[in-house]
Design an enzyme around this catalytic site. Structure first.
Site, PDB file in Angstrom:
ATOM      1  N   ASN A   1     -12.781  -6.568   1.027  1.00 27.26           N
ATOM      2  CA  ASN A   1     -14.154  -6.280   1.429  1.00 27.26           C
ATOM      3  C   ASN A   1     -14.625  -5.021   0.704  1.00 27.26           C
ATOM      4  O   ASN A   1     -13.818  -4.307   0.081  1.00 27.26           O
ATOM      5  CB  ASN A   1     -14.288  -6.180   2.962  1.00 27.26           C
ATOM      6  CG  ASN A   1     -13.584  -4.988   3.566  1.00 27.26           C
ATOM      7  OD1 ASN A   1     -13.705  -3.847   3.092  1.00 27.26           O
ATOM      8  ND2 ASN A   1     -12.840  -5.209   4.645  1.00 27.26           N
TER       9      ASN A   1
ATOM     10  N   ARG B   1      -7.548   4.011  -7.865  1.00 33.63           N
ATOM     11  CA  ARG B   1      -7.045   3.331  -9.059  1.00 33.63           C
ATOM     12  C   ARG B   1      -7.930   3.450 -10.299  1.00 33.63           C
ATOM     13  O   ARG B   1      -7.486   3.128 -11.406  1.00 33.63           O
ATOM     14  CB  ARG B   1      -6.809   1.852  -8.736  1.00 33.63           C
ATOM     15  CG  ARG B   1      -5.837   1.630  -7.584  1.00 33.63           C
ATOM     16  CD  ARG B   1      -4.484   2.291  -7.817  1.00 33.63           C
ATOM     17  NE  ARG B   1      -3.540   1.964  -6.744  1.00 33.63           N
ATOM     18  CZ  ARG B   1      -2.265   2.296  -6.741  1.00 33.63           C
ATOM     19  NH1 ARG B   1      -1.762   2.984  -7.761  1.00 33.63           N
ATOM     20  NH2 ARG B   1      -1.478   1.970  -5.726  1.00 33.63           N
TER      21      ARG B   1
END
Length: 256
Positions: A181, A192
């Site tokens: 989501n 990341r």
């Protein structure tokens, strides 16, 4: 590496705006949705992002197909727990002649590349030999237990894969489908897309963000590593020291 956006919640920005407006309105849901023009939706999303009202973002999800990454990369990816994953199984899939990922730093040095390729080739040969030996043993045992030869042959190889896979390296190529989501994606991108993230998962994350921006630019306008999303680097002395370059890179993603 290939990253593809294969599905997402329809009208993602309108869904988020509708959910947020409902929290502050006594109107029925149909009326709330009908009153949201494109401009009103964008404006409302920008307000939600600016105040950090992220719970309503959980109503929207994105599904990605990711190929050509290493098991080293996928091990990092699945550490993001609020997500759904379906990955190519080394238990059920025969990995004879498996594809593998070579880190650029190794590929740049001929001697290192030759050594890397040699080890991979040795593992491929050993994997196939061990799998064949296990298959023969398993097949004989299954037939002895009363299973017909054809069924025994099929089951024997699957059982062999189960243990032969212990030999497979982190470099082994894998494929994975990921659903997150929006709120989880914000967190994923903060960690990341950061310059201190490992190069391979950073490349995956950057491409996922680029695809999200094409679909829901208002929602993801401030998404990215922490230095972009919150304006602060949480790494302290371990910061990459390239704040300006990082911000410029993600600003360019949002313009394209």
């Amino acid at each position: 590496m290939k990253v593809e956006l294969i599905a997402h919640t329809p009208e993602p920005e309108k869904i988020v705006a509708t959910a947020a407006k409902l929290c502050y309105s006594s109107s029925d849901i149909s009326s709330l949705k009908e009153g949201l023009t494109e401009d009103k939706t964008r404006s409302f999303i920008e307000m939600l992002v600016s105040i950090g009202h992220e719970s309503v973002m959980e109503h929207v999800s994105f599904t990605f197909g990711i190929e050509g990454i290493s098991r080293a990369c996928s091990h990092q990816l699945v550490r993001h727990r609020i997500a759904s994953y379906s990955q190519k199984s080394q238990r059920y899939v025969n990995e004879n002649g498996f594809e593998f990922i070579t880190p650029p730093s190794i590929a740049e040095i001929p001697e290192a590349k030759n050594e890397f390729d040699k080890v991979i080739a040795d593992i491929q040969r050993s994997y196939e030999k061990i799998a064949d030996l296990l298959t023969e043993k398993n097949k004989a045992e299954l037939i002895a237990s009363g299973i017909d030869e054809k069924t025994a042959a099929s089951k024997a190889r699957k059982l062999a894969n189960e243990d032969a896979r212990f030999l497979l390296p982190n470099a082994c190529e894998t494929k994975i489908i990921v659903t997150m989501n929006v709120r989880s994606l914000f967190n994923f991108f903060e960690h990341r897309c950061c310059n201190r993230a490992q190069w391979e998962i950073r490349a995956v994350a950057n491409e996922m963000l680029r695809l999200c921006l094409e679909t829901a630019p208002a929602i993801f306008a401030s998404a990215g590593p922490s230095c972009v999303s919150s304006g602060k680097c949480p790494e302290g002395k371990m910061s990459c020291g390239k704040l300006k370059e990082v911000r410029e890179y993600f600003a360019s993603l949002k313009k394209n």
